[in-house]
Motif scaffolding. Structure first.
Motif, short mmCIF file in Angstrom:
data_model
loop_
_atom_site.label_atom_id
_atom_site.label_comp_id
_atom_site.label_asym_id
_atom_site.label_seq_id
_atom_site.Cartn_x
_atom_site.Cartn_y
_atom_site.Cartn_z
N UNK A 3 0.86 -1.19 0.00
CA UNK A 3 0.00 0.00 0.00
C UNK A 3 0.89 1.23 0.00
N UNK A 4 0.60 2.16 -0.90
CA UNK A 4 1.38 3.42 -0.97
C UNK A 4 0.58 4.50 -0.26
N UNK A 5 1.22 5.11 0.75
CA UNK A 5 0.55 6.11 1.58
C UNK A 5 1.35 7.40 1.58
N UNK A 6 0.69 8.46 2.02
CA UNK A 6 1.39 9.73 2.13
C UNK A 6 0.45 10.91 1.93
N UNK A 7 1.00 12.11 2.00
CA UNK A 7 0.23 13.33 1.84
C UNK A 7 -0.26 13.44 0.40
N UNK A 8 -1.44 14.03 0.22
CA UNK A 8 -2.07 14.05 -1.11
C UNK A 8 -1.25 14.78 -2.17
N UNK A 9 -0.46 15.74 -1.80
CA UNK A 9 0.30 16.52 -2.79
C UNK A 9 1.76 16.07 -2.92
N UNK A 10 2.09 14.93 -2.38
CA UNK A 10 3.49 14.51 -2.37
C UNK A 10 3.86 13.55 -3.49
N UNK A 11 2.94 13.33 -4.44
CA UNK A 11 3.28 12.52 -5.60
C UNK A 11 2.88 11.07 -5.51
N UNK A 12 1.98 10.73 -4.59
CA UNK A 12 1.53 9.34 -4.45
C UNK A 12 0.87 8.88 -5.76
N UNK A 13 -0.01 9.71 -6.30
CA UNK A 13 -0.71 9.35 -7.54
C UNK A 13 0.26 9.27 -8.71
N UNK A 14 1.20 10.19 -8.78
CA UNK A 14 2.19 10.18 -9.88
C UNK A 14 3.04 8.92 -9.82
N UNK A 15 3.42 8.53 -8.60
CA UNK A 15 4.23 7.32 -8.45
C UNK A 15 3.44 6.08 -8.88
N UNK A 73 4.28 -1.16 3.63
CA UNK A 73 3.79 0.19 3.38
C UNK A 73 4.91 1.02 2.78
N UNK A 74 4.62 1.66 1.63
CA UNK A 74 5.56 2.61 1.04
C UNK A 74 5.06 4.01 1.39
N UNK A 75 5.84 4.72 2.20
CA UNK A 75 5.47 6.06 2.65
C UNK A 75 6.10 7.09 1.71
N UNK A 76 5.26 7.84 1.00
CA UNK A 76 5.76 8.84 0.05
C UNK A 76 5.86 10.19 0.74
N UNK A 77 7.07 10.78 0.72
CA UNK A 77 7.31 12.10 1.31
C UNK A 77 7.98 12.97 0.26
N UNK A 78 7.45 14.15 0.03
CA UNK A 78 8.04 15.06 -0.96
C UNK A 78 9.29 15.69 -0.39
N UNK A 79 10.37 15.68 -1.19
CA UNK A 79 11.65 16.21 -0.73
C UNK A 79 11.62 17.72 -0.53
N UNK A 80 10.69 18.40 -1.19
CA UNK A 80 10.64 19.87 -1.07
C UNK A 80 9.68 20.33 0.04
N UNK A 81 8.76 19.43 0.50
CA UNK A 81 7.79 19.81 1.52
C UNK A 81 8.12 19.23 2.89
N UNK A 82 8.61 17.99 2.90
CA UNK A 82 8.88 17.33 4.17
C UNK A 82 7.63 16.71 4.77
#
Length: 497
Positions: A3-15, A73-82
């Motif tokens: 399951x890929x999780x994370x903040x909505x604007x951090x690229x989860x959908x793009x990944x 669980x794959x936690x997606x975190x944007x490098x520019x937002x944290x």
């Protein structure tokens, strides 16, 4: 199963889109119609199944039914937002479900990317990356350019080997439902992931309280297949009723057996619905779970209007110290009470407390259906007092014995039914509705309720000091002269914290 999780604007959908276009099982370059909520990727001849569903729903709804099928669980975190609030929520859900976490630091191609800052923030929240001396694997990726995606897939495959994720394809077929809906022209369908055995067309099954038969199986590329092996996501057609997310399909030998079991389960559910529900209510907390140490547990979910209120209330509640009751916060955050909070309360047996917040419409319906009580407050002192009362409610009343009188057996009378003790009240009083015990040589030989108390031939309520009486205790008949009958009452009184 990932399951890929994370903040909505951090690229989860793009990944997810990148993996879907470049790593689909058919090897096509893109353009597939993703419609079943899960799909498979083949990487180095290993199959990886991805759940394309909201992470919090996977862990709250499925865990509430004991059917959480995610392995990694794959936690997606944007490098520019944290780290963001939804990232923290994802970490909380993953840890609560005891799942292996791999961090994908996304958007590393941007000039504003700061990977070291992200790693520091992860460490602050209990995820120490391997290069920082921890055990959390991570990959620096870009869902736009594809940088690091192979490394991420390699980490998933490696973790699958370490965790020894295996299933027997010859066992009885069992699959977990991750999505269900009614499709025009097809009827009731459900997306499932096979956990063990091989699910085949024509297999009779039981799912929750309903029976069914697999009429058709459709894989993640929209192609009809004849069977599905462990780990494979498929859309199943052949349900009698719409199943719940988290329910299990279990293979049965015959349709007759499946329908017989379905009838039994439906009858059991009907009986449960007829019983009064007292789940998760502050005024009925005696049924709350106790831990191995014997302490009562009060679990809370706190939602406030602002973060400052969260910290203040949490500190005030935790300041209520008790050796008998442990109070803990499952979660404490700012924002309205949502459907996710209700699901979380159901799965953890927690009480939801809101301070100056509203309850979303969907959450109101969900709370009513699951029996979770939501308590709303606008005065902080009232909230603290209610929590203290709830903690006291977890403590069962103590029972204290109060001796009210003694009588000495002077003569034993033989009756048509057993024997009676002709006694003399030496002190206090003997009451017909009280408890009594027979003491012989300082040792109790019988303890029970008074069945008969008489003065001459009349039944009386009580006999006081220096009066004679006839006494019978339950079915006891072995009275001896010189026995002492001790009369006492049991009084219940509330414990203190």
């Amino acid at each position: 199963v990932v399951t890929i999780m994370g903040h909505v604007d951090h690229g989860k959908t793009s990944l997810l889109d990148f993996l879907r276009k470049t790593k689909i099982t058919s090897g096509e370059a893109g353009g597939i119609t993703q419609h079943i909520g899960a799909y498979q990727v083949i990487h180095n001849e290993q199959e990886i199944t991805f759940l394309d569903t909201p992470g919090h729903a996977i862990f709250s709804d499925m865990r509430a039914r004991g059917a959480d099928i995610t392995d990694i669980v794959v936690l997606v975190v944007a490098a520019n937002d944290g780290i963001m609030p939804q990232t923290l929520e994802a970490i909380k859900h993953a840890k609560k479900a005891n799942k292996t976490i791999i961090v994908a630091i996304n958007k590393c191609d941007l000039p504003s990317a700061n990977v070291d800052r992200v790693k520091s923030q992860l460490a602050e929240n209990g995820l120490q990356t391997t290069d920082f001396g921890g055990d959390t694997e991570f990959a620096e990726v870009s869902a736009i350019t594809g940088k690091g995606m192979d490394v991420l897939l390699d980490l998933m495959a490696l973790q699958a080997e370490v965790l020894e994720l295996k299933a027997n394809p010859r066992a009885i077929a069992r699959a977990a439902i991750i999505e269900a809906r009614v499709v025009p022209g097809r009827g009731t369908t459900a997306t499932v992931i096979v956990e063990s055995g091989t699910l085949k067309v024509g297999t009779p099954f039981i799912c929750g309280p309903y029976a069914g038969k697999v009429r058709s199986l459709i894989n993640d590329r929209g192609v009809t297949v004849k069977s599905a092996h462990p780990g494979m996501p498929v859309e199943v057609i052949g349900f009698e009723e719409l199943p719940n997310v988290g329910d299990h399909i279990t293979e049965m030998k015959t349709e007759r057996e499946a329908k017989a079991l379905a009838n039994e389960r439906q009858e059991a559910q009907r009986l449960i619905r007829l019983k009064p529900q007292h789940r998760n209510r502050m005024q009925d907390l005696y049924s709350m779970v106790r831990d191995g140490g014997g302490k009562a547990q009060l679990k809370l979910i706190l939602k406030c209007d602002v973060q400052g209120s969260v910290e203040a209330i949490k500190k005030a509640v935790l300041a209520i110290v008790s050796d008998k009751v442990d109070c803990s916060f499952i979660t404490a955050a700012a924002g309205p009470i949502t459907e996710s909070d209700i699901s979380y309360a159901t799965s953890t047996e927690a009480i939801i407390i809101g301070f100056n917040v509203k309850v979303e419409a969907k959450a109101v319906k969900s709370a009513k259906a699951s029996g979770v009580e939501v308590k709303l407050y606008s005065i902080v002192y009232e909230l603290i007092d209610q929590v203290r009362e709830a903690m006291l409610g977890l403590l069962e009343p103590l029972t204290r014995e109060s001796v009210i009188g003694h009588a000495e057996v002077r003569q034993v009378f033989k009756l048509s039914r057993g024997r009676a003790a002709g006694s003399f009240v030496t002190d206090g009083r003997i009451h017909r509705k009280a408890h009594a015990r027979v003491v012989r040589g300082g040792i109790p030989v019988f303890d029970g309720r008074m069945s008969t108390l008489r003065r001459f031939h009349e039944e009386v309520e009580e006999v006081r000091t220096n009066f004679e009486c006839g006494i019978r205790l339950g079915e006891f008949n072995e009275y001896q002269e010189g026995d002492i009958i001790e009369c006492y009452k049991l009084e219940k009184y509330a414990q203190t914290l």
